[in-house]
Design an enzyme around this catalytic site. Sequence first.
Site, PDB file in Angstrom:
ATOM      1  N   ASP A   1       0.442   1.375 -20.677  1.00  0.00           N
ATOM      2  CA  ASP A   1       0.108   1.107 -19.164  1.00  0.00           C
ATOM      3  C   ASP A   1      -0.763   1.915 -18.556  1.00  0.00           C
ATOM      4  OD1 ASP A   1       2.170  -0.394 -16.653  1.00  0.00           O
ATOM      5  OD2 ASP A   1       1.044   1.385 -16.269  1.00  0.00           O
TER       6      ASP A   1
ATOM      7  N   ASP B   1      -2.805  -4.225 -16.332  1.00  0.00           N
ATOM      8  CA  ASP B   1      -3.026  -2.940 -16.878  1.00  0.00           C
ATOM      9  C   ASP B   1      -2.106  -2.619 -17.965  1.00  0.00           C
ATOM     10  OD1 ASP B   1      -0.779  -2.522 -15.411  1.00  0.00           O
ATOM     11  OD2 ASP B   1      -1.460  -0.475 -15.035  1.00  0.00           O
ATOM     12  N   GLU B   2      -1.453  -3.721 -18.525  1.00  0.00           N
ATOM     13  CA  GLU B   2      -0.534  -3.183 -19.635  1.00  0.00           C
ATOM     14  C   GLU B   2      -0.319  -4.292 -20.747  1.00  0.00           C
ATOM     15  OE1 GLU B   2       3.575  -3.332 -18.399  1.00  0.00           O
ATOM     16  OE2 GLU B   2       2.782  -4.549 -16.595  1.00  0.00           O
TER      17      GLU B   2
HETATM   18  P1  TTP Z   1       1.337  -0.775 -12.059  1.00  0.00           P
HETATM   19  O1  TTP Z   1       1.146  -0.473 -13.487  1.00  0.00           O
HETATM   20  O2  TTP Z   1       2.634  -0.872 -11.480  1.00  0.00           O
HETATM   21  O3  TTP Z   1       0.839   0.633 -11.266  1.00  0.00           O
HETATM   22  P2  TTP Z   1      -0.383   1.565 -11.422  1.00  0.00           P
HETATM   23  O4  TTP Z   1      -0.914   1.293 -12.548  1.00  0.00           O
HETATM   24  O5  TTP Z   1      -1.363   1.777 -10.305  1.00  0.00           O
HETATM   25  O6  TTP Z   1       0.527   2.959 -11.576  1.00  0.00           O
HETATM   26  P3  TTP Z   1       1.338   3.463 -12.570  1.00  0.00           P
HETATM   27  O7  TTP Z   1       1.368   2.460 -13.691  1.00  0.00           O
HETATM   28  O8  TTP Z   1       0.671   4.786 -13.131  1.00  0.00           O
HETATM   29  O9  TTP Z   1       2.593   3.777 -11.907  1.00  0.00           O
HETATM   30  O10 TTP Z   1       0.180  -1.791 -11.367  1.00  0.00           O
HETATM   31  C1  TTP Z   1      -0.995  -1.833 -12.026  1.00  0.00           C
HETATM   32  C2  TTP Z   1      -1.967  -2.392 -11.034  1.00  0.00           C
HETATM   33  O11 TTP Z   1      -1.272  -3.703 -10.413  1.00  0.00           O
HETATM   34  C3  TTP Z   1      -2.054  -1.397  -9.765  1.00  0.00           C
HETATM   35  O12 TTP Z   1      -2.994  -0.441 -10.058  1.00  0.00           O
HETATM   36  C4  TTP Z   1      -2.617  -2.336  -8.652  1.00  0.00           C
HETATM   37  C5  TTP Z   1      -1.743  -3.524  -8.916  1.00  0.00           C
HETATM   38  N1  TTP Z   1      -0.391  -3.532  -8.161  1.00  0.00           N
HETATM   39  C6  TTP Z   1      -0.636  -3.932  -6.722  1.00  0.00           C
HETATM   40  O13 TTP Z   1      -1.607  -4.762  -6.434  1.00  0.00           O
HETATM   41  N2  TTP Z   1       0.603  -4.313  -6.019  1.00  0.00           N
HETATM   42  C7  TTP Z   1       1.697  -3.812  -6.587  1.00  0.00           C
HETATM   43  O14 TTP Z   1       2.768  -3.868  -5.850  1.00  0.00           O
HETATM   44  C8  TTP Z   1       1.980  -3.235  -7.663  1.00  0.00           C
HETATM   45  C9  TTP Z   1       3.058  -2.613  -8.291  1.00  0.00           C
HETATM   46  C10 TTP Z   1       0.821  -3.278  -8.743  1.00  0.00           C
HETATM   47 MG    MG Z   2      -0.124   1.216 -14.430  1.00  0.00          MG
END
Ligand code: TTP
Ligand code: MG
Length: 404
Positions: free
Chosen positions: A9, A106-107
Amino acid sequence: MDTPILHIDMDAFFANVEKRDNPLLKDVPVVVGSHPHKSPRGVVSTCCYIARKFGVRSAMPTTEALRLCPTAVFIEPNSKRYSEVSSEIMKIFLNYTPLVEPISIDEAFLDVGGCEKLFGTPLEIARLIQSEVFNKLGLTCSIGVAPNKFLAKLASDLKKPNGITVINSQDVDKVLDPLPVSKIWGVGIKQQSKLNSLGIKTIADIKKLEILQLESLFGSLGTSLYNLSRGIDERKIETTTEIKSISNETTFSHDISDDNIIKANLIKLADKVSRRLRMKNLVGRTIMLKIRYDDFRTTTSQVTLPEPTSLPSMIISNVWDMYTKREHKNKKVRLIGVGVSKFEDKSINTQLSLFADTDKEQREKRESNLHSSIDKILSKFGDKAIIRGSEKQVNRRDKNGSLV
Ligand code: TTP
Ligand code: MG
């Protein structure tokens, strides 16, 4: 380690792409989302780890983010750019194993069983991938290494950012037991409060209940609770290569003649299909509608679009169009199904860039961005965390004792 699975992720994904692309942002708190002075009702898409120290979080109103962190720089989301980077990331993963299952922008899950001879142990593979992503793309990610998907996903979250966490089979109980029930896949806010009200707060508490008790309290989720609380998860990595079409259907408990109910259900099905497409990073060119009438006569119609899509609005407008042109308008409907096939291009980005019309491109971008947020919320809080107004209407009708 039996079937070693990695869950990777990206850290603060959208925000870190912005920081990478603009070195001036390196040491400042960055919030991805429209500035509240411009769009007062906007929400935070994500923010960098500096902004998180101020308490800023995804899905928070941007007005609240500005209050918590007045020095934050707000950046308009650029979904096309994030999709491009996402494709580059997935390509790196594919250098290590063909068994890659992207689950959001992103994962992804990777099955690295059988890759040891080429690249080393699962932990070594995780380190290699983390360095390659950083060296090639200038972005950090966190990785969970475990015997199955559930544990790998849980592990990737334990040492964020830029961490690698291994959960070995013999450590499962030690890691899982103290965690709150919300860490179990499928446990949303509603299930969490139901479990808490029964005095079940941690994963260890779940294990005190028999499978039959859990099933009578939570239905099929009860079975998952029983298995996942013990670290048991048999799901395999699903790659997209052999998928030819994605579809969902609904059989009504009563035959339906009310077009509003049909429409609300078509929207629900289109949303489901669209979400599954996005989870697999697929876009399709052919939209299908299946109708089974009260006499069991079944028809299917399909339309092929000039550009492939995964957007619900596109799927809905086409199936509704086919529905209104159906042959047997006087018959009641027993089942409806929606599907998408003819997958052409895995990159949402390509899909967006093909539209010449700027307004349309902007709309598509916004919709795509909105859905990536929704996917994230649904994957964190469960499938019922967000429902459309149209779905609410259908449910209301249900409660009033009629049709669906
Ligand atoms: P996440 O992987 O949940 O968050 P992140 O990558 O920003 O942070 P981390 O994993 O380090 O905790 O989400 C991936 C992307 O999805 C995030 O960069 C932006 C988008 N996203 C949104 O647009 N709205 C949201 O509510 C969430 C949770 C994510
Ligand atoms: Mg993330």
